[in-house]
Each structure stands twice: as structure tokens, then as C-alpha cells.
Design a protein around this motif. Structure first.
Motif, mmCIF file in Angstrom:
data_model
loop_
_atom_site.group_PDB
_atom_site.id
_atom_site.type_symbol
_atom_site.label_atom_id
_atom_site.label_comp_id
_atom_site.label_asym_id
_atom_site.label_seq_id
_atom_site.Cartn_x
_atom_site.Cartn_y
_atom_site.Cartn_z
ATOM 1 N N LEU A 43 0.822 -1.209 0.000
ATOM 2 C CA LEU A 43 0.000 0.000 0.000
ATOM 3 C C LEU A 43 0.854 1.255 0.000
ATOM 4 N N ILE A 44 1.945 1.248 0.740
ATOM 5 C CA ILE A 44 2.823 2.407 0.780
ATOM 6 C C ILE A 44 3.348 2.686 -0.632
ATOM 7 N N GLN A 45 3.763 1.649 -1.333
ATOM 8 C CA GLN A 45 4.272 1.822 -2.708
ATOM 9 C C GLN A 45 3.190 2.330 -3.643
ATOM 10 N N LEU A 46 1.976 1.848 -3.496
ATOM 11 C CA LEU A 46 0.881 2.259 -4.367
ATOM 12 C C LEU A 46 0.451 3.702 -4.126
ATOM 13 N N LEU A 47 0.568 4.162 -2.888
ATOM 14 C CA LEU A 47 0.053 5.471 -2.533
ATOM 15 C C LEU A 47 1.071 6.596 -2.603
ATOM 16 N N LYS A 48 2.346 6.280 -2.679
ATOM 17 C CA LYS A 48 3.366 7.343 -2.704
ATOM 18 C C LYS A 48 3.569 7.901 -4.082
#
Length: 76
Positions: free
Chosen positions: A71-76
């Protein structure tokens, strides 16, 4: 600011995913507005057949459960 929509049903696993998305946004200082979309007619606009799904700025970026790291990768 990113517009993040989490397409969910009333299923507990979908609600857990929504909470995880909200946690990731808050803890990582991501400039985003997170909202849950449970209305089936609105969900159909995204042509998604399985839930949960993650929509960022109008584009479906993920379907199904994701880890916090993903999720961190998708949202940054």
C-alpha cells in the motif's frame, strides 16, 4: 492531494482493508483524502468485479487484499 477511494462491502475483511489504507496514509504523511465506497452502482463505474479495490485519482491501482508495504508503494 490524492483522492483515494476504497471500494468495499460490509465484509469484515473489506473493513479491515479500509482501516489499513487509512493507517498507511496517516502514518506515512501521505497527502490524500481517503473515502469508502460501498454503493454498488458507484463501484460499477470502475469495472471491478472483486472487492476490496483501491482507486487513486480515478484509476484502479489494486484489487484484493494488499500488505502495508504494498500500500505504501501504491500510494506514494
Amino acid at each position: 492531494m490524492k483522492d483515494v477511494k476504497v471500494l468495499v462491502s460490509s465484509c469484515a475483511c473489506n473493513q479491515k482493508f479500509l482501516a489499513l489504507v487509512e493507517k498507511v496514509v496517516k502514518e506515512n504523511g501521505i497527502d490524500a483524502k481517503v473515502s469508502a465506497v460501498s454503493d454498488i452502482m458507484e463501484q460499477m463505474q470502475y469495472n471491478v468485479m472483486s472487492l476490496p479495490a483501491l482507486v487513486v485519482d480515478g484509476q484502479v491501482v489494486a484489487r484484493g487484499q494488499k500488505s502495508e508495504k504494498e500500500l505504501i508503494q501504491l500510494l506514494k
